[in-house]
Scaffold this active site. Structure first.
Site: not given
Length: 373
Positions: A24, A118-119
């Protein structure tokens, strides 16, 4: 009356243990802005509109210290942090950084399940480089991300997805946490119930009324109690309280829809807030549509109210939706049809469905969860 049986897949996980990493990025959008503008480094930054109708899409850690959160009205954020600096989103920059990060993941494993820009989850049970240690792989990935993007990432390492995701949040920012086989139930028992994915402020409030404040409190409730009070959410809660999650990392699957949804830190009710949030969601989801080269004919707006009831509205057209403008117009029309809402919402989502399945290879998952918290 005999007690109801627990979920049918509650069993010893030992036979199916995997090596799972959840990566993350730390305050991703805001961190990209601070990276690209040296004058923003070390300062409280919010990505989003600064006007009266603005909503915070993402906040730097410097801003979070003042209580600034995503989905918060900009006027509230500015009141909490008078020195807050607002910047408009730059999706091209976020998308490019995400591509670099994805390439790093795929250098180590083919089993990558992105959740958003983003993860992502990675299954490194059999890693490409033959390293063998999920902990070492996570360390290398974080080092490579820093070297190639000048951004920091946090990682969780465990034997299932639920535990890996919880672990990645344990030592943020720029940290790592490992939950080894045999440690899951004890680790979860000590957690505040709000740390469980999917448990927002309203669910937390309801659980506390029933004496549930921690994972241990949740594990003490039988499945009958959970089903009576939490409905379809019960089976997930029963498993999670025991650190059990049998879901595989899905790198490729036949896509039924492309979409995203956001759970807010504070419930939204005003038309201005909802419209601003919809615009942000349109941007995130269209990035996924472009990235996966998807074409569809149906747009669906989903909203979850504070009482956890869902409302969906859909619009289909006879041709492929191929432009951002048309996708946005259909999405806005769906929202306007629902206003004013009967009560505040805690979640908003958009999906494009009724897809042309000409390009399935890069499909990350059916619906991406957009996490900016």
């Amino acid at each position: 009356m005999s007690a109801a049986p627990p979920p049918s897949d509650i069993e010893d996980e030992a036979a199916g243990l995997r090596k799972i990493i959840h990566v993350d990025m730390d305050a991703f959008f805001a961190s990209v802005e601070q990276r690209d503008d040296p004058e923003l480094r070390g300062k409280p930054v919010a990505v989003g509109g600064s006007g009266g109708r603005g909503v915070v899409a993402a906040a730097s850690y410097e801003a979070r210290k003042f209580g600034v959160k995503s989905a918060m009205p900009s006027v509230t954020a500015k009141r909490l942090c008078p020195d807050l600096i607002f910047v408009r989103h730059r999706f091209d920059a976020y998308k490019e950084a995400s591509r670099q990060i994805r390439a790093i993941f795929e250098h180590h494993t083919e089993h990558v399940e992105p959740l958003s820009l983003d993860e992502a989850y990675l299954d490194v049970t059999e890693d490409k480089l033959g390293i063998g240690s999920a902990t070492r792989i996570a360390e290398l990935i974080r080092q490579e991300i820093r070297a190639k993007t000048k951004l920091t990432a946090s990682a969780g390492v465990s034997y299932n997805k639920f535990l890996a995701k919880i672990a990645s949040d344990q030592n943020k920012p720029d940290g790592m946490c490992i939950i080894r086989p045999g440690q899951g139930a004890d680790f979860v028992a000590a957690l505040p119930i709000r740390r469980f994915h999917g448990v927002g402020p309203k669910a937390e409030e309801k659980m506390k009324r029933h004496g549930i404040a921690t994972g241990a409190d949740l594990a003490a409730k039988d499945i009958d109690f959970l089903r009576a009070n939490f409905g379809s959410f019960a089976d997930y809660l029963y498993r999670a309280a025991r650190g059990i999650d049998l879901r595989p990392v899905r790198a490729h699957r036949v896509r039924k829809s492309v979409g995203g949804e956001r759970t807010f830190s504070e419930d939204l009710s005003s038309g201005a807030q909802l419209r601003e949030t919809l615009e942000n969601t349109i941007g995130y989801v269209w990035e996924s549509i472009e990235r996966t080269k998807s074409r569809g004919r149906t747009v669906t707006l989903k909203m979850k109210f504070t009482d956890f009831q869902n409302m969906t509205r859909s619009k289909s057209v006879p041709h492929w939706i191929e432009t951002r403008n048309e996708f946005a117009q259909l999405s806005r029309a769906l929202l306007e049809e629902t206003l004013p809402l009967p009560m505040p919402i805690r979640l908003m989502g958009l999906t494009l469905s009724n897809l042309d399945h000409g390009n399935e290879e890069d499909a990350p998952k059916d619906s991406a969860q957009l996490s900016l918290l």
